[in-house]
Design an enzyme around this catalytic site. Structure first.
Site, PDB file in Angstrom:
ATOM      1  N   HIS A  10       0.834  -1.192   0.000  1.00  0.00           N
ATOM      2  CA  HIS A  10       0.000   0.000   0.000  1.00  0.00           C
ATOM      3  C   HIS A  10       0.879   1.257   0.000  1.00  0.00           C
ATOM      4  O   HIS A  10       0.481   2.313  -0.505  1.00  0.00           O
ATOM      5  CB  HIS A  10      -0.899   0.037   1.240  1.00  0.00           C
ATOM      6  CG  HIS A  10      -1.964  -1.009   1.237  1.00  0.00           C
ATOM      7  ND1 HIS A  10      -1.760  -2.274   1.721  1.00  0.00           N
ATOM      8  CD2 HIS A  10      -3.245  -0.978   0.790  1.00  0.00           C
ATOM      9  CE1 HIS A  10      -2.878  -2.978   1.593  1.00  0.00           C
ATOM     10  NE2 HIS A  10      -3.795  -2.214   1.024  1.00  0.00           N
ATOM     11  N   ASP A  54      -4.410  -6.210  -8.164  1.00  0.00           N
ATOM     12  CA  ASP A  54      -4.627  -5.672  -6.829  1.00  0.00           C
ATOM     13  C   ASP A  54      -5.004  -4.201  -7.022  1.00  0.00           C
ATOM     14  O   ASP A  54      -4.895  -3.649  -8.124  1.00  0.00           O
ATOM     15  CB  ASP A  54      -3.357  -5.828  -5.985  1.00  0.00           C
ATOM     16  CG  ASP A  54      -3.647  -5.848  -4.491  1.00  0.00           C
ATOM     17  OD1 ASP A  54      -4.779  -5.505  -4.093  1.00  0.00           O
ATOM     18  OD2 ASP A  54      -2.738  -6.196  -3.706  1.00  0.00           O
TER      19      ASP A  54
END
Length: 542
Positions: A222, A294
């Site tokens: 992230h 993702d």
């Protein structure tokens, strides 16, 4: 109905018939996109999404809790506002978004441990690491997969982006850890297989993730780009093993993680790597289903492509079919139409259309149901996962048969374990604090201690949420007393306590009420622990 058409029956009983042959190339390109939607969004944002779906023929959407949740709040600086009616809101939004769509939407969510991963007041099932500790649990795992699938179905979710099949071989992994079934490739494969089989029985699509393996890294994708510096041979021997096995069994989709694997592709992360997506996953492993990215808003890749639409087009050209959490849908569609061939667009569209046919045309019998509710399944998981890590079993018996100190530390939602000891044995529970340690009268009561530990966080960042003072108090206690420790959380937390090989600990893994009840039954000798540690600890090896 012909397979080239699709029928959807929303609650208002309107019927939509769509022929894929009637769709333009632009409409088919819109089907590649899966923007994020948020359960607790404003009406203004909801209307913007309805317009996006309608005008650009979006193929799927992925639900998250709110814009302050982990999906966008990577640094954790925004406060998440809880909504007790999130499930009702979810159902309302699904209805609205489906109504805005000409072609039925695939509705996705990360529900690895159930809808509770995103939605308040919904059934929560154990984390994968807990299920990885369970013995004789394949049938339980399949039942949990079925139960989660049925929960998704009832809510209107038809695509669960689960399970995680990463090998948990790095204890400092900040984002996978507890979401993995463990560090044994064979166990990961067998457990993931049972989970997906259960979901499939409920008619819910699956997605194994994060290809080619996100387990052996200490970087959160992230925030940054993790590096997996392994050869193809090393990957085949470990990381790729469960992916390969599940692909052969048949899965609906594979999610590609944001990873740099320099020995395979030194230039591009896996998200935009033709070598990894097309040559490895599609050609060498022979996967014929949908490949999904993702979340494309994650900093591991989004910062590399500041030009709107460029990331989406590059990932698509590398072999991606579905572009999850694209924040630049309009620009992405335009760029793909300019840079990709009709043949390439048609290939991905056909794969996505196949999933839609599976969901909307191949109806699962309404008679499918789970024989156990979620509380019964959680009890089974608690009983099967409970793990004894005893360095000196004789001391354990001495502690249990003596007048011991009933202590606890951490942040329990409710401490039923210590309270039950108090209720049944009149042994008052005390929180482990510096003032307690300083109270010589209380500490002199016994040399023996039962310590219930509730880690404030499940992730390793910041010592699982323990303060430095709390850690020092635990270390001081285990160095000066005979301690039987029950850990209601991530087993890697044990490495923080400076336990030696003679220490005695019991892994309970979760702090659910039923897990605490099972832990108390074990303490009283009414239940034997049959679980096994699914990962290797760095320091504590009794």
């Amino acid at each position: 109905m012909e397979r080239s058409q699709m029928k959807q029956m929303p609650e208002d009983k309107n019927t939509f018939l769509v022929s894929k042959e009637s769709l333009s190339l632009r409409q088919k390109t819109g089907q590649l996109f899966m923007p994020a939607v948020f359960i607790n969004d404003t009406e203004e944002e909801v209307q913007k999404m309805e317009k996006l779906i309608q005008e650009h023929h979006i193929g799927s959407i992925c639900f998250f809790h709110s814009r302050a949740s982990a999906a966008t709040n990577f640094e954790g600086k925004k406060k998440v506002v809880h909504n007790e009616k999130s499930l009702d809101r979810l159902k309302q939004l699904i209805y609205r978004y489906q109504k805005a769509a000409k072609i039925p939407l695939l509705i996705a969510m990360d529900a690895e441990w159930g809808l509770a991963m995103r939605i308040e007041n919904t059934p929560q099932y154990p984390y994968a690491i807990t299920l990885g500790a369970s013995t004789n649990s394949i049938s339980t795992l399949e039942e949990i997969g079925l139960r989660i699938g049925l929960d998704c179905k009832e809510a209107g979710i038809n695509w669960n982006l689960a399970p995680v099949v990463d090998i948990n071989n790095n204890p400092e992994n900040p984002v996978i850890g507890y979401r993995s079934f463990g560090d044994d490739k064979n166990e990961v494969l067998s457990r993931a297989s049972a989970f997906t089989e259960g979901m499939s029985k409920a008619g819910i699509l699956n997605s194994i993730k994060h290809f080619p393996g996100h387990g052996d890294t200490a970087t959160d994708s992230h925030l940054g780009l993790p590096v997996i510096d392994k050869s193809l041979q090393q990957l085949n021997e470990n990381e790729l093993f469960p992916f390969n096995g599940l692909i052969k069994k048949g899965v609906d989709s594979v999610m590609v993680g944001h990873l740099l694997v320099p020995q395979l592709d030194a230039e591009e992360p896996s998200t935009t790597s033709h070598i990894i997506i097309t040559e490895l996953l599609r050609n060498q492993l022979g996967f014929k289903g949908v490949i999904i990215s993702d979340a494309l808003n994650m900093h591991a890749v989004s910062k590399k492509y500041p030009e709107k639409g460029k990331l989406e087009a590059t990932a698509f050209e590398a072999g991606m079919d579905v572009l999850c959490f694209s924040e630049n849908v309009e620009e992405g569609i335009e760029t793909i139409l300019k840079t990709s061939s009709k043949v390439r667009i048609e290939e991905s569209f056909e794969r996505i259309w196949h999933l839609k046919e599976k969901v909307f045309l191949n109806k699962v019998s309404e008679k499918i149901h789970s024989t156990k509710n979620h509380q019964q399944l959680n009890r089974l998981a608690a009983e099967q996962s409970l793990t004894e890590l005893y360095g000196n079993p004789d001391v354990v018996q001495d502690i249990k048969s003596s007048k011991f100190l009933n202590l606890w530390v951490g942040s329990p939602t409710q401490n039923l374990f210590s309270s039950k000891i108090h209720e049944e044995q009149r042994n008052e529970p005390w929180e482990l604090t510096s003032s307690l340690i300083a109270d010589e009268e209380k500490m002199k009561v016994s040399q023996n201690v039962v310590l219930a530990v509730f880690p404030p966080q499940v992730k390793p960042k910041g010592s699982f949420g323990f303060s430095s003072e709390q850690l020092e108090l635990i270390k001081q206690l285990v160095q000066t007393k005979n301690v039987l420790l029950y850990l209601f959380g991530n087993p890697f937390a044990l490495d923080l306590f400076d336990l030696d090989s003679t220490a005695n600990a019991v892994m309970v893994y979760q702090d659910f009420e039923v897990f605490q009840e099972v832990a108390y039954q074990h303490f009283m000798g009414l239940l034997k622990a049959s679980g096994r540690l699914p990962v290797k600890l760095k320091t504590f090896n009794p």
